[in-house]
Write a protein that holds these residues in place. Structure first.
Motif, mmCIF file in Angstrom:
data_model
loop_
_atom_site.group_PDB
_atom_site.id
_atom_site.type_symbol
_atom_site.label_atom_id
_atom_site.label_comp_id
_atom_site.label_asym_id
_atom_site.label_seq_id
_atom_site.Cartn_x
_atom_site.Cartn_y
_atom_site.Cartn_z
ATOM 1 N N GLU A 78 -28.028 42.655 -4.897
ATOM 2 C CA GLU A 78 -28.587 41.311 -5.058
ATOM 3 C C GLU A 78 -29.212 40.728 -3.789
ATOM 4 N N PRO A 79 -28.720 41.034 -2.579
ATOM 5 C CA PRO A 79 -29.375 40.475 -1.389
ATOM 6 C C PRO A 79 -30.866 40.770 -1.300
ATOM 7 N N ALA A 80 -31.352 41.805 -1.978
ATOM 8 C CA ALA A 80 -32.788 42.110 -1.947
ATOM 9 C C ALA A 80 -33.614 40.971 -2.514
ATOM 10 N N TRP A 81 -33.007 40.114 -3.345
ATOM 11 C CA TRP A 81 -33.723 38.984 -3.940
ATOM 12 C C TRP A 81 -33.630 37.728 -3.085
ATOM 13 N N SER A 82 -32.710 37.679 -2.149
ATOM 14 C CA SER A 82 -32.514 36.490 -1.325
ATOM 15 C C SER A 82 -33.706 36.297 -0.391
ATOM 16 N N SER A 83 -34.152 35.065 -0.235
ATOM 17 C CA SER A 83 -35.399 34.805 0.496
ATOM 18 C C SER A 83 -35.358 35.311 1.928
ATOM 19 N N ASP A 84 -34.218 35.153 2.636
ATOM 20 C CA ASP A 84 -34.208 35.536 4.042
ATOM 21 C C ASP A 84 -34.305 37.041 4.239
ATOM 22 N N LEU A 85 -33.887 37.835 3.254
ATOM 23 C CA LEU A 85 -34.077 39.281 3.327
ATOM 24 C C LEU A 85 -35.372 39.697 2.641
ATOM 25 N N ALA A 86 -35.703 39.059 1.523
ATOM 26 C CA ALA A 86 -36.909 39.431 0.779
ATOM 27 C C ALA A 86 -38.163 39.281 1.636
ATOM 28 N N ARG A 128 -44.014 7.271 5.686
ATOM 29 C CA ARG A 128 -43.511 6.536 6.845
ATOM 30 C C ARG A 128 -43.931 7.273 8.130
ATOM 31 N N PRO A 129 -44.380 6.550 9.158
ATOM 32 C CA PRO A 129 -44.819 7.183 10.410
ATOM 33 C C PRO A 129 -43.750 8.053 11.056
ATOM 34 N N LYS A 130 -42.485 7.709 10.870
ATOM 35 C CA LYS A 130 -41.413 8.481 11.489
ATOM 36 C C LYS A 130 -41.271 9.865 10.865
ATOM 37 N N TYR A 131 -41.861 10.047 9.673
ATOM 38 C CA TYR A 131 -41.801 11.344 9.003
ATOM 39 C C TYR A 131 -43.187 11.995 8.918
ATOM 40 N N LYS A 132 -44.159 11.259 8.451
ATOM 41 C CA LYS A 132 -45.547 11.744 8.364
ATOM 42 C C LYS A 132 -45.610 13.173 7.819
ATOM 43 N N CYS A 133 -45.173 13.312 6.567
ATOM 44 C CA CYS A 133 -45.136 14.626 5.936
ATOM 45 C C CYS A 133 -45.876 14.580 4.603
ATOM 46 N N ALA A 134 -46.010 15.722 3.965
ATOM 47 C CA ALA A 134 -46.606 15.813 2.632
ATOM 48 C C ALA A 134 -45.562 16.400 1.691
ATOM 49 N N PHE A 135 -45.672 16.036 0.412
ATOM 50 C CA PHE A 135 -44.692 16.519 -0.565
ATOM 51 C C PHE A 135 -45.404 16.995 -1.825
ATOM 52 N N GLU A 136 -44.949 18.153 -2.322
ATOM 53 C CA GLU A 136 -45.446 18.680 -3.588
ATOM 54 C C GLU A 136 -44.260 19.064 -4.469
ATOM 55 N N GLN A 137 -44.292 18.635 -5.707
ATOM 56 C CA GLN A 137 -43.248 19.005 -6.650
ATOM 57 C C GLN A 137 -43.718 20.197 -7.473
ATOM 58 N N MET A 138 -42.942 21.269 -7.482
ATOM 59 C CA MET A 138 -43.298 22.488 -8.195
ATOM 60 C C MET A 138 -42.408 22.668 -9.425
ATOM 61 N N THR A 139 -42.855 23.513 -10.333
ATOM 62 C CA THR A 139 -42.053 23.854 -11.500
ATOM 63 C C THR A 139 -40.784 24.574 -11.061
ATOM 64 N N PRO A 140 -39.635 24.233 -11.601
ATOM 65 C CA PRO A 140 -38.394 24.889 -11.174
ATOM 66 C C PRO A 140 -38.449 26.410 -11.402
ATOM 67 N N GLU A 141 -38.179 27.176 -10.332
ATOM 68 C CA GLU A 141 -38.131 28.638 -10.452
ATOM 69 C C GLU A 141 -37.021 29.236 -9.591
ATOM 70 N N ASN A 142 -36.202 28.394 -8.945
ATOM 71 C CA ASN A 142 -35.142 28.893 -8.066
ATOM 72 C C ASN A 142 -35.705 29.951 -7.120
ATOM 73 N N SER A 143 -36.744 29.558 -6.407
ATOM 74 C CA SER A 143 -37.520 30.513 -5.606
ATOM 75 C C SER A 143 -36.676 31.249 -4.578
ATOM 76 N N ARG A 144 -35.686 30.597 -4.022
ATOM 77 C CA ARG A 144 -34.918 31.222 -2.943
ATOM 78 C C ARG A 144 -34.214 32.493 -3.398
ATOM 79 N N TRP A 145 -34.047 32.669 -4.724
ATOM 80 C CA TRP A 145 -33.442 33.883 -5.260
ATOM 81 C C TRP A 145 -34.400 34.660 -6.159
ATOM 82 N N ASN A 146 -35.697 34.331 -6.072
ATOM 83 C CA ASN A 146 -36.699 35.022 -6.887
ATOM 84 C C ASN A 146 -37.930 35.290 -6.031
ATOM 85 N N PRO A 147 -38.033 36.499 -5.481
ATOM 86 C CA PRO A 147 -39.041 36.790 -4.452
ATOM 87 C C PRO A 147 -40.475 36.512 -4.860
ATOM 88 N N HIS A 148 -40.895 36.885 -6.058
ATOM 89 C CA HIS A 148 -42.287 36.672 -6.446
ATOM 90 C C HIS A 148 -42.646 35.197 -6.368
#
Length: 637
Positions: A510-518, A378-398
Motif C-alpha cells: 500500500e505505501p506505493a499509493w501514498s503521495s510521499d512515496l508515489a 486577507r493581506p496576511k495570507y494573500k493566497c488562492a484557493f480552488e475546491q476540487m472534486t473529492p478523490e482522496n488524492s493523497r492515497w490515489n497517485p493518478h
C-alpha cells in the motif's frame, strides 16, 4: 634485462622493477629527474634560481610544483570538456577521497554537491582497515545514509613504501586500482564541486591519466587530485615510480608530476597503453581544483570554477551559490492540499507569507466543507484557493499527479514547495535545492528493495541514460521542494500511464499509493533525482531535550535538524483557535459529492478519463513498461 640491470638499483625494489613487462620496466627506469619551473626555451629554473638546460637524455623536463609558472611561460592545459565527448555515453564512475589516521567529524562536508554535480557517480572513501575502526557509529550511519562506500586498501598496500611516502597519498593512490569502474577521480575531502564534474570522469574513461598540478599552492604537497580509467597495471606502474622517488611528504606530488612530465617519452607511452591509459595529461587547476591563491590571476573569471578546495581567503575568490551565478535567483511557489483543518492551514500560510512575501500560494481543497477563498484575500495570507472534486488524492497517485501538475502550471515558479497542515515554517530557506526534488532524511522509514530500484532505474534511463537512484526511502512530505520542470514532465499523463502500479503495489504494498512515496516513484521513473534537503526536518516527539543528547540523536536520525526552514509533524496545532476575523471569513461549502476514503481506487485512463470509483490500477499498454519485464537478451540461451 640489460636495461633493467643498468638502471634499476640493487635493492628491495629491484625484483619488483624487473618483474613487470618490458614496457613497464621502461617506464619505471626512464623517469626524468624532477626539477623546478620550466621556461619557454626548455631550460629550468631551480629553486635556488640557477638555470639548467641539459636535455636529460631526451626526456621531457618535469615541472616541480613549488613555484607557480609565470603566465607567459604557462603550458596550454588539456581540454576536459572536449575530451569527455570521447568517453563512454553510459558508464560506471566513482568520486573518491582518502583518509589515513584520525577522521574529522564531518567526513564529507560537500557530499551533496558531489551528488549534484557528479551525477550518477558512486562516492567512495578509501582508508585502511585499522583506520576504519576509528569511525564512530554516528559516522558509519552518516555514510550509510549518504550511500557512501567504504573501501579498505590494506590487502594491496606495499609495506616497503609506507615509510617512504605519506600514508594518505598511498591510500589515495589505490583509486587507480578500483576495478569495475570506467572512470574514477580522487579529490581531497575538502573539495567543493561548483559545477558539472562529469566531464572529468568521462575523459578519464576515454583513457587519460589526469592530474591538476597541485603546485599552484605552496601548501599542496600530496595527491590533491588524480583521475583515470582504473587498471591494476596502472596502479603497479604508479607504485613502481613511487618507490624510486625521494622519501617524504612530497612523494605523492612528485609521482603525479613525473607521470605527466614523462608521458611524451615513447617508452612511457607504451607503458601507459599497457596499463589502459593512452596519455597522461595535466588540466587547468584554476577550473578543476582551485585553491585560493595568486596563480590564476586577480582577473580570473570565478564562474568557470568547477571545483574549489578549502576556504577562499581575501578577495581572490568570492564564490557564491551556483544558483546565484545565474541571471536571477530561482522563484518558489507553494502548493497546499487542504481539507478541514482550518486553523493549522492558516497558521502555515501566515508563516509562509511572512518569510516568502512575494511567493504565490495555492490551496487545493480535496473535499471537505471549508471554503478558504474569502480568508485568502486577507493581506496576511494573500493566497488562492480552488475546491476540487473529492478523490482522496493523497492515497490515489493518478489524482495527485494530475492536480499537482495543474497547480505547478498555475504557480509558474521555478520550484514548488509542498505544504501540509502539520508543517512549521521557521524562516526562509538558506540552502538552495541541489537536486530535482528533496524532502526529509527519513532513514527511519523502510527502504524500497532492489527489484523496485531496478525497475525505476530502467525506466529513468529512457530520459536520463546515466540515471541512478540516490535515495531509497520516502521523504517527500510537507516542506519538500520540487523542480517545476520535473513535475511537468514526470507527472504528465503519457508518463504516469507507463508506470506499472499493479507491479509496484505487489512489490511495495500500500505505501506505493501514498503521495510521499508515489511522487518519488514517478520522478525516478523519468530519471529525475530525489535526495533529502537539509532545509526539511522532522519533529521527533521522542528526541532528547539536552544538547548532547540531541547531537547524538541527530547523528543517527539526521531528520532532527533545528536549523531547517521547514519541520514536519507538528500536529499539536490542529486544534488551535481561529482569530475572530478569520472565523468570520471562513465560509462553508454547499453540499457536494461525498468524500472519497478508499486507497488506490481512483485511476485515469490513457484519454484522461476518470475510471469508476473504485477501480483497480490499469496496466501499462507496453509490455516493456511492466514491473516484471525482462529484456529478451537475458532470457535467450
Amino acid at each position: 634485462k640489460v636495461f633493467c640491470t643498468v638502471f634499476c638499483p640493487r635493492s628491495k625494489s629491484f625484483t619488483m622493477c624487473c618483474s613487470n613487462a618490458a614496457s613497464l620496466v621502461a617506464l619505471l627506469c626512464s623517469v626524468a629527474v624532477v626539477v623546478s619551473t620550466i621556461t619557454h626555451d626548455g631550460c629550468v629554473v631551480n629553486s635556488d634560481g640557477a638555470m639548467q638546460c641539459e636535455a636529460l637524455a631526451g626526456a621531457q623536463l618535469v615541472q616541480r610544483g613549488k613555484l607557480a609558472q609565470p603566465a607567459e611561460f604557462r603550458t596550454p592545459f588539456f581540454d576536459v570538456d572536449t575530451c569527455a565527448a570521447q568517453g563512454p555515453e553510459h558508464g560506471r564512475f566513482a568520486l573518491a577521497v582518502s583518509y589515513a589516521g584520525v577522521f574529522p567529524e564531518d567526513l564529507l562536508p560537500h557530499v551533496l554537491k558531489m551528488r549534484a554535480y557528479g551525477g550518477w557517480a558512486d562516492v567512495i572513501i578509501l582508508t585502511t582497515a585499522q583506520d576504519a575502526k576509528r569511525l564512530s557509529k554516528e559516522q558509519q550511519t552518516a555514510l550509510s545514509i549518504n550511500k557512501v562506500q567504504l573501501m579498505l586498501t590494506d590487502q594491496i598496500m606495499p609495506p616497503e613504501l609506507t615509510d617512504q611516502c605519506d600514508l594518505q597519498d598511498l591510500v589515495g593512490l589505490h583509486v587507480l586500482a578500483l576495478e569495475g569502474y570506467d572512470g574514477v577521480a580522487l579529490y581531497s575531502h575538502d573539495a567543493e564541486p561548483r559545477g558539472d564534474i562529469r566531464p572529468i570522469l568521462k575523459c578519464a574513461a576515454a583513457g587519460h591519466l589526469i592530474t591538476a598540478n597541485p603546485g599552484i599552492d605552496e601548501r599542496s604537497t600530496g595527491i590533491d587530485f588524480v583521475a583515470a580509467r582504473p587498471d591494476p597495471r596502472l596502479f603497479s606502474v604508479a607504485l613502481g615510480i613511487a618507490s624510486r622517488l625521494a622519501n617524504g611528504k612530497n612523494c605523492g606530488m612528485d609521482l603525479l608530476e613525473s607521470l605527466v612530465g614523462t608521458s611524451s617519452n615513447p617508452a612511457v607511452q607504451l607503458a601507459l597503453a599497457e596499463a589502459g591509459s593512452t596519455q597522461a595529461v595535466g588540466i587547468d587547476p584554476c577550473i578543476w581544483n582551485y585553491r585560493a591563491g595568486v596563480f590564476c590571476g586577480e582577473h580570473f573569471d570565478i564562474s568557470r570554477v568547477r571545483v574549489q578546495r578549502g576556504v577562499a581567503s581575501g578577495d581572490v575568490l568570492q564564490l557564491r551559490s551556483p544558483l546565484s551565478l545565474l541571471a536571477r535567483e530561482p522563484t518558489f511557489g507553494f502548493w497546499f492540499p487542504v481539507f478541514n483543518q482550518a486553523s493549522s492551514v492558516l497558521r502555515v500560510v501566515g508563516s509562509v507569507r511572512k518569510h516568502y512575501p512575494d511567493s504565490p500560494i495555492l490551496l487545493v481543497g480535496d473535499g471537505g466543507v471549508v471554503n478558504f477563498a474569502p480568508v485568502c484575500e486577507r493581506p496576511k495570507y494573500k493566497c488562492a484557493f480552488e475546491q476540487m472534486t473529492p478523490e482522496n488524492s493523497r492515497w490515489n497517485p493518478h489524482s495527485w499527479f494530475k492536480r499537482m501538475r495543474e497547480g505547478t502550471q498555475k504557480l509558474g515558479t521555478d520550484y514548488v514547495i509542498y505544504l501540509e497542515p502539520d508543517v512549521e515554517v521557521r524562516h526562509r530557506h538558506k540552502i538552495h535545492p541541489e537536486h530535482d526534488a528533496g524532502g526529509v532524511f527519513d532513514n527511519f522509514n523502510p527502504s524500497f528493495g532492489q527489484p523496485a530500484i531496478d525497475y525505476l532505474e530502467r525506466k529513468g534511463r529512457e530520459r536520463n541514460p546515466d540515471f541512478r537512484i540516490l535515495w531509497t526511502h520516502f521523504g517527500l512530505t510537507g516542506g519538500s521542494y520540487f523542480r517545476s520542470e520535473a513535475i511537468l514532465d514526470a507527472f504528465a499523463l503519457e508518463h504516469i500511464n507507463k508506470l506499472d502500479y499493479v507491479g509496484l503495489e505487489a512489490n511495495m504494498h500500500e505505501p506505493a499509493w501514498s503521495s510521499d512515496l508515489a511522487m518519488h516513484l514517478a520522478l525516478s521513473a523519468r530519471g529525475w533525482e530525489v535526495y533529502p534537503w537539509k532545509e526539511c526536518a522532522q519533529n521527533f516527539l521522542d528526541a532528547p531535550k539536552d544538547e548532547a543528547g540531541k547531537r547524538k540523536f541527530a547523528a543517527l536520525w539526521p531528520a532532527l535538524n533545528e536549523g531547517a526552514a521547514f519541520e514536519h509533524n507538528h500536529k499539536e496545532h490542529y486544534n488551535d483557535h481561529l482569530d475572530k476575523e478569520d472565523e468570520k471569513l471562513l465560509a462553508g461549502i454547499p453540499y457536494g459529492p461525498p468524500d472519497v476514503t478508499c486507497h488506490g481506487c481512483v485511476w485515469y485512463d490513457w484519454d484522461n478519463h476518470l475510471l469508476p470509483i473504485p477501480s483497480g490500477a490499469p496496466l501499462p499498454l507496453n509490455e516493456q513498461d511492466r514491473f516484471d519485464w525482462v529484456p529478451p537478451s537475458l532470457t535467450q540461451p
